[in-house]
Design a protein around this motif. Structure first.
Motif, PDB file in Angstrom:
ATOM      1  N   UNK B 359       0.849  -1.202   0.000  1.00  0.00           N
ATOM      2  CA  UNK B 359       0.000   0.000   0.000  1.00  0.00           C
ATOM      3  C   UNK B 359       0.883   1.250   0.000  1.00  0.00           C
ATOM      4  N   UNK B 360       1.919   1.190   0.835  1.00  0.00           N
ATOM      5  CA  UNK B 360       2.813   2.346   0.927  1.00  0.00           C
ATOM      6  C   UNK B 360       3.574   2.543  -0.383  1.00  0.00           C
ATOM      7  N   UNK B 361       4.190   1.450  -0.851  1.00  0.00           N
ATOM      8  CA  UNK B 361       5.072   1.585  -2.012  1.00  0.00           C
ATOM      9  C   UNK B 361       4.296   1.956  -3.276  1.00  0.00           C
ATOM     10  N   UNK B 362       3.064   1.484  -3.342  1.00  0.00           N
ATOM     11  CA  UNK B 362       2.174   1.856  -4.438  1.00  0.00           C
ATOM     12  C   UNK B 362       2.168   3.374  -4.628  1.00  0.00           C
ATOM     13  N   UNK B 363       2.199   4.044  -3.504  1.00  0.00           N
ATOM     14  CA  UNK B 363       2.151   5.511  -3.541  1.00  0.00           C
ATOM     15  C   UNK B 363       3.524   6.145  -3.709  1.00  0.00           C
ATOM     16  N   UNK B 364       4.560   5.300  -3.791  1.00  0.00           N
ATOM     17  CA  UNK B 364       5.908   5.844  -3.858  1.00  0.00           C
ATOM     18  C   UNK B 364       6.506   5.697  -5.261  1.00  0.00           C
ATOM     19  N   UNK B 365       6.051   4.713  -5.948  1.00  0.00           N
ATOM     20  CA  UNK B 365       6.612   4.428  -7.274  1.00  0.00           C
ATOM     21  C   UNK B 365       5.836   5.171  -8.351  1.00  0.00           C
ATOM     22  N   UNK B 366       6.561   5.333  -9.488  1.00  0.00           N
ATOM     23  CA  UNK B 366       5.901   5.925 -10.645  1.00  0.00           C
ATOM     24  C   UNK B 366       4.709   5.081 -11.022  1.00  0.00           C
ATOM     25  N   UNK B 367       3.612   5.715 -11.356  1.00  0.00           N
ATOM     26  CA  UNK B 367       2.392   4.971 -11.680  1.00  0.00           C
ATOM     27  C   UNK B 367       2.687   3.956 -12.771  1.00  0.00           C
ATOM     28  N   UNK B 368       2.253   2.737 -12.498  1.00  0.00           N
ATOM     29  CA  UNK B 368       2.390   1.695 -13.515  1.00  0.00           C
ATOM     30  C   UNK B 368       3.693   0.939 -13.477  1.00  0.00           C
ATOM     31  N   UNK B 369       4.627   1.385 -12.637  1.00  0.00           N
ATOM     32  CA  UNK B 369       5.909   0.681 -12.636  1.00  0.00           C
ATOM     33  C   UNK B 369       6.031  -0.259 -11.447  1.00  0.00           C
ATOM     34  N   UNK B 370       5.125  -0.127 -10.499  1.00  0.00           N
ATOM     35  CA  UNK B 370       5.310  -0.866  -9.244  1.00  0.00           C
ATOM     36  C   UNK B 370       4.752  -2.288  -9.341  1.00  0.00           C
ATOM     37  N   UNK B 371       5.570  -3.222  -8.945  1.00  0.00           N
ATOM     38  CA  UNK B 371       5.126  -4.603  -8.832  1.00  0.00           C
ATOM     39  C   UNK B 371       5.044  -4.928  -7.354  1.00  0.00           C
ATOM     40  N   UNK B 372       3.857  -5.346  -6.888  1.00  0.00           N
ATOM     41  CA  UNK B 372       3.739  -5.628  -5.458  1.00  0.00           C
ATOM     42  C   UNK B 372       4.783  -6.621  -4.992  1.00  0.00           C
ATOM     43  N   UNK B 373       5.266  -6.388  -3.815  1.00  0.00           N
ATOM     44  CA  UNK B 373       6.310  -7.223  -3.225  1.00  0.00           C
ATOM     45  C   UNK B 373       5.692  -8.516  -2.734  1.00  0.00           C
ATOM     46  N   UNK B 374       6.438  -9.610  -2.910  1.00  0.00           N
ATOM     47  CA  UNK B 374       5.971 -10.879  -2.370  1.00  0.00           C
ATOM     48  C   UNK B 374       7.096 -11.483  -1.544  1.00  0.00           C
ATOM     49  N   UNK B 375       6.701 -12.406  -0.664  1.00  0.00           N
ATOM     50  CA  UNK B 375       7.713 -13.066   0.151  1.00  0.00           C
ATOM     51  C   UNK B 375       7.254 -14.463   0.466  1.00  0.00           C
ATOM     52  N   UNK B 376       8.238 -15.344   0.598  1.00  0.00           N
ATOM     53  CA  UNK B 376       7.919 -16.739   0.843  1.00  0.00           C
ATOM     54  C   UNK B 376       7.724 -17.021   2.319  1.00  0.00           C
ATOM     55  N   UNK B 377       8.363 -16.251   3.121  1.00  0.00           N
ATOM     56  CA  UNK B 377       8.275 -16.531   4.556  1.00  0.00           C
ATOM     57  C   UNK B 377       8.143 -15.219   5.330  1.00  0.00           C
ATOM     58  N   UNK B 378       7.674 -15.322   6.556  1.00  0.00           N
ATOM     59  CA  UNK B 378       7.621 -14.116   7.383  1.00  0.00           C
ATOM     60  C   UNK B 378       9.011 -13.501   7.524  1.00  0.00           C
ATOM     61  N   UNK B 379      10.021 -14.332   7.640  1.00  0.00           N
ATOM     62  CA  UNK B 379      11.369 -13.800   7.820  1.00  0.00           C
ATOM     63  C   UNK B 379      11.799 -13.031   6.590  1.00  0.00           C
ATOM     64  N   UNK B 380      11.492 -13.550   5.435  1.00  0.00           N
ATOM     65  CA  UNK B 380      11.850 -12.854   4.206  1.00  0.00           C
ATOM     66  C   UNK B 380      11.090 -11.530   4.125  1.00  0.00           C
ATOM     67  N   UNK B 381       9.781 -11.631   4.457  1.00  0.00           N
ATOM     68  CA  UNK B 381       8.959 -10.406   4.454  1.00  0.00           C
ATOM     69  C   UNK B 381       9.558  -9.369   5.388  1.00  0.00           C
ATOM     70  N   UNK B 382       9.966  -9.840   6.568  1.00  0.00           N
ATOM     71  CA  UNK B 382      10.524  -8.921   7.554  1.00  0.00           C
ATOM     72  C   UNK B 382      11.771  -8.228   6.997  1.00  0.00           C
ATOM     73  N   UNK B 383      12.610  -8.991   6.352  1.00  0.00           N
ATOM     74  CA  UNK B 383      13.821  -8.421   5.771  1.00  0.00           C
ATOM     75  C   UNK B 383      13.490  -7.323   4.786  1.00  0.00           C
ATOM     76  N   UNK B 384      12.497  -7.598   3.902  1.00  0.00           N
ATOM     77  CA  UNK B 384      12.117  -6.589   2.915  1.00  0.00           C
ATOM     78  C   UNK B 384      11.551  -5.359   3.602  1.00  0.00           C
ATOM     79  N   UNK B 385      10.701  -5.616   4.578  1.00  0.00           N
ATOM     80  CA  UNK B 385      10.050  -4.489   5.279  1.00  0.00           C
ATOM     81  C   UNK B 385      11.093  -3.615   5.984  1.00  0.00           C
ATOM     82  N   UNK B 386      12.078  -4.261   6.632  1.00  0.00           N
ATOM     83  CA  UNK B 386      13.099  -3.482   7.341  1.00  0.00           C
ATOM     84  C   UNK B 386      13.944  -2.669   6.358  1.00  0.00           C
ATOM     85  N   UNK B 387      14.220  -3.259   5.181  1.00  0.00           N
ATOM     86  CA  UNK B 387      14.987  -2.521   4.181  1.00  0.00           C
ATOM     87  C   UNK B 387      14.201  -1.310   3.704  1.00  0.00           C
TER      88      UNK B 387
END
Lengths: 1152, 452
Positions: B359-387
């Motif tokens: 939701x946040x990044x949708x509003x940060x990227x140029x319209x039409x260029x954003x691909x929603x982030x996916x993650x296989x595990x909570x830990x992976x998700x956490x890593x992306x979120x912290x970055x």
């Protein structure tokens, strides 16, 4: 307001009822069916003897017919009372009447019932002796006299009374049936200690005290002639110093008692008038109404005044009537003529020198910038001539002739001629007092008219004073009421002199005496042309200004006193006092359109546009009103107790509470375009900005000076004081007081930490083992310790905020917290330990006292850095500083044998020091210390100190002054004067005298009295002025004759310290020289202050003139210095300004 | 005797307290009205936060040695984590400014109860009082991030916190409370603030707090304490009250892209305005290269957060959410989204976490260029979120707290600076993670210093 009418009416009646007193022995009476009263009056008038009687008794008496001629008084009295139910007793000069039994029948001796005996105890000066003990001989009965010396007891009519009091000889008085006894006690040995003093709460017997009281009696007070009561204390009061050379902004006091013990709080002593602290202008008090002044110096004396007493207390007692005193009328008048001030005292450059300096500068060329200055700064007349000459408008010969003419002008000639005159002060005072058994009164009126030696300055004052005291309910209740009123008018023309430029060659008047303009404000050619004719005349003519000055200040003050005192039991009474005081200082300064001030302002704000011109400040005058008013309510309840047991123990104690409320207001308003006749003004636009002359680009608003402010001080105080004496020789005293105020913080008001004192005294010479009676008959030792307080109004116990200017980021207003709430804000405390010895040698030939004191100022208000965690970043002003002082006061009275030619000498010698022992803030630059315009205490030195910069002589090449920087000679003046190394600061010494005193000699021969007073001040330093080149060039200073002694060629540095002339000026170089140690001088000096010659009429002479007594005197004041330490011709009391001119007064006092 | 005084006062119609409380002079302006109190809170300097954390963090480096040499002691030493940060320098705003704010709050809290509450002023009264509580809590919290150790349940009761001044007087000595007591005071103040503050954000006065701001602050605090469940709850509560995000596509790339009244700012505050290093367009303050490179070219934040200096060709910061050169350190919805996302991920709710991030990044990227982030595990998700958290919350004064807390969890973030050929390092767990208290405070306040 209490109506004056009934009181005045009573006074008039009293006048008529009571006789006038002269001295005679033989009596001639011729009365037919006259009242006894009439006869008594006649006798009193002829003999000077007084009748003491109860007026009720006279109602029993019938009419008298008596015809005697030149018979002795006794015989005449016998005649009068023949057949009357009254008999008489003659004691001294008092004729006391009493009723004989029931209409002449004497009851048998054996069945005499105890009777009520009343009386008054007075001393040789006629003052009531408070607290004296009256014993009935042979019985255990005793009473203590009240504060007014009155006592009453029941005794057998043949009893003998023993009256004792510390320092008075015990006196035995046989009652012989009298119901009214008046006892005059003889002082016991020394004059020093018998005076009755007042601390404002109670009257105390001076001999029985532990503390340090200095009493100035009526005679000594009247030695000096002045409209201001405090002037009368100068040079005659031990330990009290009048401070001269005070600079505004440094919190200096005009009077200090035993040195200084505060930094930022009020430095002035507390003045108490009768019962209550005095607020308002001291000039409202007419010295002719003052009976005596007592100065309370140590803790035991002053701490009863608690948080107000830290600088000492001056208690002023007004004159009152007395019970059983025939009417007395006294008239005094004096005329004082003073010289013109010595304008040549202030050193200035001569006109010729001044012009030669201007010539040098002109050639540099120094004035080019000035000529092109868009601000059109003023250029001196001499330089204008040089400019005209340069520009070819006048020839060299003309220019030189004009300049020569100028160099012969000395402004001071014109000033002396037109601005100064001899001062003439006239004082008149009439007072009337008297009393009956149950009533006494005092009424006075005074008029002072002083013309100052500055033309246009004058002072007029009218004072009225009335007081009445009634003894009611068998004298158990004493009721008193009084009003003191004062109205004064001061006219002031000093504004006429304020804008006078510094050139020494100003011509103020033409040959015909007509006013001439002088150059000031802006350059003259600019003034003549600016505004294209639309501006008002812009010339400044000081003589016109003098004529136009219309600045009048009116002081009004009235105070109403009410008192109620009730004797509950023997020795115990309760009193309630109330005082209402209201007054104002109302200044009205009208500057008409003709004054330079108004024309200048109108011109500056004139708006000239191509379309025409308009005036932002309208034509008409400018009228400034300033009203400073105050209202004070004081109420006090007090219980007095005094008792004595078995001739061995005496106790005097008081306890009370008081409430005090002071409301003050300041209101300043200005009206523009004012028409004085119609009393109309014109509104101006304060909000718009205007382009102003002479710099049309600057936009400035019309000055708005309006102020409206108010203050209110509330106090609640509880106090008590007790003195216990055992065997007339061991005295213990204690006092305590607690103050609560809206000026203090919450904690101070909640916690009961009082200010207190305790004292011990021992009259050694009363001991049985004392063996020195023959040569030192009086010896008393005393020591006291205690705390006095002081209040600083500038600090607040509350959090205060400051509105920020403008708006915050979001467009709303905001505020900053600028002062922390300080709930523990409290009074400053001064701890004083005082040890004294009082002594009198045989026959009082030499008597006096020597005292030593240590004064510790604690919790003084000072700045200190604050823990930033509190949220306050600025230095905090709170109870954080300490001071320490000590000193000695010596008083010696010396007198010759009591022969026809007598000599009295009084020596006062005081030593006092002070030191700031703790001060938390250190300034970054030494300039903060040596510059006398700033006020920065430095730990370890006196609060007011003279600091200087090290002087290394003059440079032998160019005559530059040499300073000292980082261990070597330097001319880096900027670094020298702004050094951050405190080691570069030289402490020269205290700025206030540390040793001072006076010697007063009085010679008395027959009716003549000659006295003179020599005063001295030692142990201090001052900074003299010298040449300041930069100021001289800029026209900011009239220069200094040291100019002639300046360094001019190599080798001069060996003979002079005056730096060479440097062009252009260097103000840092001037600052270095100004504050260098070579300009510091010792202040020590000895002065012959005054001489007074008095003549008192012999009784016979007075009788011929139909008066009771008369005195004439001549008094010369400000006579001059006898010796001074400096050789620069400077009177150290007048380092700035001009010494007070000598004055000669003549006066007369007549008693009817 | 007292009876006499009472009697007289009674006749005069006033009590002893009134008599002694009278204002001594009209020149003294004693705050007594709601307007006065609002004025105190509205002072611009009431919304500044310490800079030492951000100065000590890894978001920037300094370009020139000479520039570093010219800095004041504090900024110079903080850059290399020198043990003696101040070298005698006093008047440190990082300490003084929050305590000034606390004083302002205390003056308001001390006086506002004396203002009569009426129907007409009730709302204003509670908003002011609530704001004062909020200001105090915010200042205490910010101080604790710099001058006290990171919160640890095991040692909080014994760790030295900060002095908790709760009264405006100057008489009480300053005493350092424990870290536990410090946080307890913050929570207690925030509870008061929440009950008093309005639910609506004061749109025109973002310097004033509101209920969403309290929730956002609580989320921030619990996150820093590593109490992720609570942090998630408060972040969620905040976003229930207000959850607007700015679509960066609508923001012009200018030197000041955002206004102080921007839609995401819940509460405005800024890093000490006296800070000379970290500021918009400060040439010598270069953005950490790794951080700058981590932004995708289509990520609008790269243009809106940074500007490339023409001379150095290196990235500097643009003006921030403060609408000024000062760094924004206030509360904004983007932070709350990231906090909730992190808490979801830590709770094992990968999808919910990624939803917030997207939701946040949708509003940060140029319209039409954003691909929603996916993650296989909570830990992976956490890593992306912290970055993404590091990228989004750059120069917001939050990085220091994040490093402190993450190093507690073994993230092993080692800070490194190279200056004039010398390398400086700050290892996890180093005592220097707690800054020393300024020397004038130690001298004048007599409180214990932090071990370094």
């Amino acid at each position: 307001m209490l109506s004056l009418k009934p009181i005045a009416a009573l006074l008039v009646i009293a006048c008529l009822l009571t006789g006038i007193d002269t001295y005679a022995q033989q009596v001639t009476l011729s009365h037919k069916n006259a009242s006894l009263k009439t006869v008594f009056d006649d006798i009193e008038k002829q003999t000077g003897y007084y009748f003491f009687y109860d007026r009720a008794m006279l109602r029993l008496a019938g009419k008298v017919t008596v015809q005697v001629k030149d018979v002795p008084l006794k015989e005449a009295l016998d005649q009068c009372f023949k057949g009357q139910p009254i008999e008489w007793v003659l004691v001294g000069k008092n004729i006391t009447l009493r009723q004989t039994g029931a209409f002449g029948r004497e009851p048998p001796e054996s069945v005499i019932p105890p009777m009520l005996v009343k009386g008054m105890i007075i001393n040789e000066s006629g003052e009531p002796v408070p607290g004296a003990t009256v014993f009935i001989k042979g019985t255990g009965t005793q009473v203590a006299a009240g504060e007014n010396g009155l006592f009453s007891l029941t005794a057998d009519s043949n009893a003998h009374l023993l009256i004792t009091s510390v320092n008075y000889e015990t006196q035995e008085v046989p009652l012989s049936g009298r119901a009214q006894v008046n006892v005059r006690l003889k002082k016991w040995v020394t004059e020093l200690n018998h005076a009755v003093v007042s601390n404002g709460y109670q009257r105390l017997n001076g001999g029985g005290l532990t503390g340090t009281f200095v009493k100035i009696d009526n005679e000594l007070l009247n030695r000096r002639v002045s409209s201001n009561i405090l002037d009368h204390l100068d040079g005659i009061t031990s330990g009290l110093l009048f401070n001269k050379n005070n600079t505004t902004g440094l919190n200096q006091s005009s009077i200090s008692i035993r040195g200084r013990s505060t930094i930022y709080a009020n430095p002035e002593p507390l003045i108490v008038l009768d019962n209550f602290p005095y607020t308002g202008d001291i000039n409202n008090i007419n010295p002719a109404d003052i009976e005596s002044i007592t100065v309370l110096k140590d803790a035991a004396a002053a701490s009863i005044w608690g948080a107000l007493s830290g600088n000492g207390v001056i208690v002023i007692i007004t004159k009152k009537g007395r019970y059983n005193q025939p009417v007395r009328v006294s008239f005094t008048s004096s005329l004082t003529v003073g010289g013109k001030p010595d304008l040549y005292y202030t050193p200035v450059l001569s006109s010729a020198d001044y012009i030669s300096v201007e010539r040098i500068l002109f050639k540099k060329p120094y004035y080019t910038d000035w000529e092109n200055d868009p601000g059109h700064r003023v250029i001196s007349p001499a330089v204008e001539i040089m400019i005209k000459n340069r520009d070819g408008k006048i020839s060299d010969a003309d220019a030189n002739a004009q300049l020569d003419a100028l160099s012969r002008v000395d402004t001071r000639n014109d000033l002396e001629k037109y601005f100064y005159r001899n001062s003439v002060n006239q004082q008149y005072a009439l007072n009337l007092s008297g009393g009956y058994t149950n009533h006494h009164y005092y009424f006075s009126a005074g008029y002072d008219k002083n013309l100052s030696n500055a033309v246009g300055n004058a002072y007029n004052r009218v004072t009225l004073n009335t007081s009445n005291t009634y003894a009611l309910l068998k004298q158990k209740l004493e009721l008193s009421a009084g009003i003191i009123f004062s109205a004064a008018k001061t006219t002031n023309s000093s504004s006429a002199r304020q804008l006078m430029p510094n050139y020494p060659y100003l011509q103020l008047a033409g040959a015909d005496g007509g006013p001439l303009p002088v150059y000031t404000g802006f350059r003259q050619p600019y003034k003549d042309t600016a505004g294209g004719g639309n501006l008002l005349n812009w010339n400044y003519k000081p003589l016109d200004e003098l004529r136009l000055a219309d600045d009048v200040t009116r002081l009004t003050d009235y105070r109403i006193n009410l008192g109620l005192k009730y004797s509950i039991l023997k020795g115990l009474d309760a009193a309630l006092y109330y005082q209402y005081n209201k007054g104002s200082t109302d200044e009205r300064n009208y500057r008409s359109q003709n004054t330079y001030f108004t024309r200048d302002l109108i011109n500056q704000y004139t708006q000239v546009t191509p379309a025409g011109f308009s005036r932002a400040i309208p034509l008409g005058g400018i009228f400034d009103k300033s009203l400073n008013d105050y209202e004070v309510n004081n109420i006090r309840g007090q219980v007095n107790y005094s008792h004595a047991w078995k001739e061995e123990h005496e106790l005097t104690a008081i306890a009370g509470a008081e409430l005090r409320r002071l409301d003050g207001g300041l209101n300043i308003t200005r009206q523009y375009g004012y028409d004085k006749d119609r009393r109309t003004s014109i509104k101006v636009d304060y909000l718009s900005s205007y382009s102003i002359y002479p710099a049309p680009s600057t936009n400035i608003k019309i000055p708005m000076v309006d102020v409206d402010r108010s203050t209110t001080d509330h106090y609640i105080s509880y106090y008590s004081n007790a003195v216990y004496t055992w065997r007339h020789r061991y005295i213990v005293s204690a006092s305590a007081r607690r103050d609560e105020s809206n000026l203090f913080g919450v904690n101070t008001n909640q916690k009961g930490v009082p200010l207190w004192s305790a004292g011990l005294a021992w009259i050694v010479s009363k001991e049985d083992f004392y063996r020195c009676d023959d040569w030192l008959p009086y010896l008393k030792l005393r020591v006291t310790d205690g705390y006095n307080g002081n209040v600083d109004r500038t600090v607040s116990a509350y959090t205060t905020i400051l509105l920020n200017g403008g708006v915050n980021q979001y467009g709303v207003s905001s505020a900053t917290i600028n002062n922390p709430a300080n709930p523990s804000l409290r009074w400053e405390k001064t701890n004083m330990v005082n040890a004294g010895i009082d002594f009198a040698f045989r026959h009082d030939r030499v008597s006096g006292s020597l005292e030593y004191y240590i004064k510790k100022g604690r919790d003084l208000i000072g700045f200190s850095p604050l823990d930033p965690t509190t949220g306050f970043l600025n230095n905090f002003k709170g109870n954080t500083a300490d001071m320490l002082g000590n000193g000695l006061d010596l008083l010696l009275n010396i007198k010759s044998n009591e022969k026809s030619f007598r000599w009295y000498g009084t020596v006062l010698m005081s030593y006092t020091t002070d030191k700031v022992t703790s001060y938390k803030v250190k300034q970054a630059s030494i300039a903060s210390y040596y510059n006398p315009g700033s006020f920065n205490p430095l730990q370890g030195n006196p609060l007011y100190s003279v600091y200087a910069l090290k002087w290394m002589g003059l440079d032998n090449q160019d005559g530059d002054p040499l300073g000292f920087l980082k261990g070597q000679k330097s001319t880096d003046y900027n670094s020298i004067v702004n050094s951050t190394d405190l080691g570069d600061l030289i402490y020269k010494g205290p700025a206030n005298p540390t040793v001072f005193g006076s010697l007063r000699n009085t010679f008395s021969w027959k009716q003549l009295d000659l006295s003179f007073n020599i005063t001295w001040k030692f142990g201090y330093y001052f900074r003299r002025t010298s040449i300041a080149y930069d100021d001289l060039y800029k026209g900011a200073s009239p220069g200094h004759p040291d100019f002639d002694r300046r360094w001019q060629k190599a080798g001069d540095e060996k003979t002079t310290n005056v730096p060479s002339m440097n062009v252009p000026g260097d103000f840092q170089r001037d600052i270095f020289y100004r504050y260098s140690e070579v300009l510091v001088e010792k202040g020590d000096h000895i002065r012959l202050q005054d001489i007074r010659l008095g003549y008192e009429l012999k009784k016979e002479q007075a009788k011929k003139l139909h008066v009771r007594g008369a005195q004439l005197y001549v008094y010369a004041n400000n006579i001059g210095l006898l010796w001074k330490a400096n050789d620069k011709g400077i009177d150290p009391d007048y380092v700035t300004g001009i010494p007070n001119p000598r004055s000669l007064a003549m006066g007369v006092t007549i008693e009817f | 005797m007292k009876k006499i005084v009472w009697a007289i006062l009674l006749v005069a119609g006033c009590g002893r307290k009134d008599f002694l409380d009278a204002k001594p002079s009209s020149d003294l302006f004693i705050p007594t009205t709601l307007e006065d109190f609002q004025n105190i809170l509205d002072r611009d300097a009431m919304n500044e936060t310490p800079a030492l954390g951000e100065l000590s963090s890894d978001n920037y480096y300094l370009l020139m040695y000479q520039f570093w040499q010219g800095l004041n002691n504090k900024e110079r030493n903080a850059y290399i984590w020198a043990a003696d940060t101040y070298q005698g320098q006093g008047s440190i705003g990082d300490w003084n400014m929050p305590y000034q704010e606390i004083l302002g709050a205390n003056v308001v809290l001390d006086g506002i109860d004396k203002v009569q509450v009426t129907d007409a002023n009730r709302l204003q009264w509670s908003a002011i009082k609530g704001d004062a509580y909020f200001v105090r809590a915010y200042a205490f919290y910010n101080l604790a991030q710099i001058f006290a150790p990171v919160y640890d349940d095991a040692t909080a009761a014994s760790d030295m916190g900060i002095p908790l001044r709760l009264k405006p007087g100057i008489d009480e000595p300053s005493v350092r409370a424990s870290v536990k007591a410090t946080y307890e005071q913050v929570f207690s103040d925030l509870a008061q603030a929440y009950s008093l503050l309005p639910a609506d954000i004061p749109w025109n006065n973002r310097n004033r707090a509101s209920k969403p701001a309290v929730m956002a602050l609580l989320a921030r605090i619990y996150l820093g304490m590593r109490k992720y469940e609570e942090a998630g709850v408060y972040a969620d509560s905040c976003l229930h009250l207000y959850n607007a995000l700015i679509d960066y596509n609508t923001v012009a790339v200018v030197s000041t892209p955002f206004l102080r009244s921007n839609a995401e700012a819940l509460y405005q505050s800024r890093i000490l305005s006296t800070t000379s290093v970290i500021k918009g367009s400060a040439i010598n303050c270069v953005i950490d290269s790794g951080l700058f490179r981590s932004f995708d070219a289509n990520d609008l934040r790269k243009q809106l957060f940074f500007t490339i200096n023409q001379n150095t060709n290196l990235p500097n910061a643009r003006n921030s959410y403060t609408g000024l050169t000062f760094c924004f350190s206030g509360l904004a919805t983007d932070e709350v989204y990231l906090t909730r996302a992190e808490c979801y991920a830590r709770a094992g709710n990968t999808q919910a976490g990624l939803n917030d991030l997207n939701t946040l990044l949708q509003n940060r990227w140029k319209t039409g260029t954003f691909t929603p982030v996916t993650a296989a595990s909570p830990a992976q998700a956490l890593g992306i979120i912290l970055a993404e958290r590091r990228k989004e919350l750059f120069f917001r004064g939050l990085r220091w707290t994040d490093i402190r807390r993450l190093n507690k969890e073994g993230y092993n973030i080692v800070l490194t600076r190279v200056l004039n050929g010398q390398t400086y390092q700050l290892l996890p767990g180093d005592l220097r993670y707690v800054l020393p208290i300024p020397p004038d405070v130690i001298t004048l306040g007599g409180i214990p210093q932090n071990p370094r």
